[in-house]
Design an enzyme around this catalytic site. Structure first.
Site, PDB file in Angstrom:
ATOM      1  N   ASP A 191       0.852  -1.190   0.000  1.00 38.04           N
ATOM      2  CA  ASP A 191       0.000   0.000   0.000  1.00 38.04           C
ATOM      3  C   ASP A 191       0.888   1.240   0.000  1.00 38.04           C
ATOM      4  OD1 ASP A 191      -1.916   2.028   0.635  1.00 38.04           O
ATOM      5  OD2 ASP A 191      -3.239   0.498   1.433  1.00 38.04           O
ATOM      6  N   VAL A 241      -9.734  -3.561  -0.146  1.00 42.26           N
ATOM      7  CA  VAL A 241      -9.881  -4.944  -0.586  1.00 42.26           C
ATOM      8  C   VAL A 241      -9.703  -5.903   0.590  1.00 42.26           C
ATOM      9  CG1 VAL A 241      -9.178  -4.447  -2.939  1.00 42.26           C
ATOM     10  CG2 VAL A 241      -7.449  -5.088  -1.271  1.00 42.26           C
ATOM     11  N   ARG A 253     -10.911 -12.307   6.428  1.00 39.92           N
ATOM     12  CA  ARG A 253      -9.619 -12.851   6.005  1.00 39.92           C
ATOM     13  C   ARG A 253      -9.768 -14.190   5.289  1.00 39.92           C
ATOM     14  NH1 ARG A 253      -5.020 -10.452   8.120  1.00 39.92           N
ATOM     15  NH2 ARG A 253      -5.182  -9.413  10.154  1.00 39.92           N
TER      16      ARG A 253
END
Length: 267
Positions: A191, A241, A253
């Protein structure tokens, strides 16, 4: 068959293929794949001749050829991605999946082949960055076809200054010395890149023989640190996401696919 060249042009000119097109052998390899497909489908001699004339370089990689033929097959018969209309996560996620189980399997297989080729004959340690990497690392390590060991590091970055090893808080360190090893740091998503960049510097300072990074998804639009992962499964849009190890407040998860959280739930 008459649409093969049209499909090729679409593949070569689509904006999302810009990075791939930068490879000098891409166009030649693409047309080699088209020629092979035409022959496999018993295309008329005239069509095969046209395709053959478009290929000015020899196809030097069976693996690339096979991959491009699979991509061509997908273009010839596009299929809508499964909907979440009946899935228990439908109230949280957008209806259309971002990456299906099949997409993820293809990404992992492709990454494993690249890694196996690049690390053949080397003393390799694959280090997973906990916690979200567990699904990706489990699948990836089983497909890496060269001897390697697996270890884990739990870390987080802090501070807004220059990226450095001092900006990493180690919660759980590697279990084995990394000095002299070829280290591949694996994360499920890049990220801001701050933790991955700082951790790479830290491992380098431990005298590793080499340090490379691998991520399933690369969210380039959110990058803050100067790092470019060496192995990338796919570029990720600027969305929240989840699934395949990635969570939202500790939830979701376990999803076997990657979905997008509805913006109205967090914006």
């Amino acid at each position: 068959l008459s649409n093969l060249r049209t499909l090729a042009l679409g593949e070569l000119t689509h904006p999302s293929r810009r990075e791939v097109r930068a490879r000098p052998d891409y166009i030649a390899t693409m047309f080699c794949a088209l020629r092979s497909t035409a022959r496999r489908l018993a295309a008329p001699a005239a069509v095969s001749a046209i395709l053959a004339g478009s290929c000015s370089a020899r196809c030097d990689s069976d693996e690339r050829l096979a991959a491009l033929e699979r991509r061509l097959a997908a273009l010839e018969a596009p299929k809508a991605k499964p909907s979440l209309s009946t899935h228990w996560s439908r109230d949280t996620l957008n209806p259309e999946l971002l990456f299906t189980e099949a997409d993820l399997e293809n990404m992992v297989s492709s990454l494993a082949k690249q890694i196996s080729r690049d690390y053949a004959g080397k003393d390799v340690v694959v280090v997973g960055l906990m916690d979200g990497v567990f699904m990706f690392l489990a699948d990836l390590s089983r497909k890496i076809d060269t001897p390697h060991t697996v270890d884990f590091i739990a870390a987080s970055s802090y501070g807004l200054g220059t990226v450095s090893s001092g900006n990493v808080k180690i919660k759980k360190d590697a279990s084995m010395p990394l000095a002299g090893k070829h280290v591949l740091v694996v994360d499920e998503i890049c990220d801001s890149g701050r933790t991955l960049a700082s951790l790479k510097i830290l491992v380098q300072q431990r005298n590793a023989a080499s340090v490379k990074t691998c991520v399933l998804l690369d969210k380039v639009s959110r990058r803050e640190a100067d790092i470019r992962p060496d192995y990338v499964g796919a570029v990720c849009p600027d969305e929240f996401v989840v699934g395949y190890g990635m969570d939202w407040g500790g939830k979701l998860r376990s999803l076997p696919f990657v979905g997008v959280v509805k913006r109205e739930l967090y914006s």
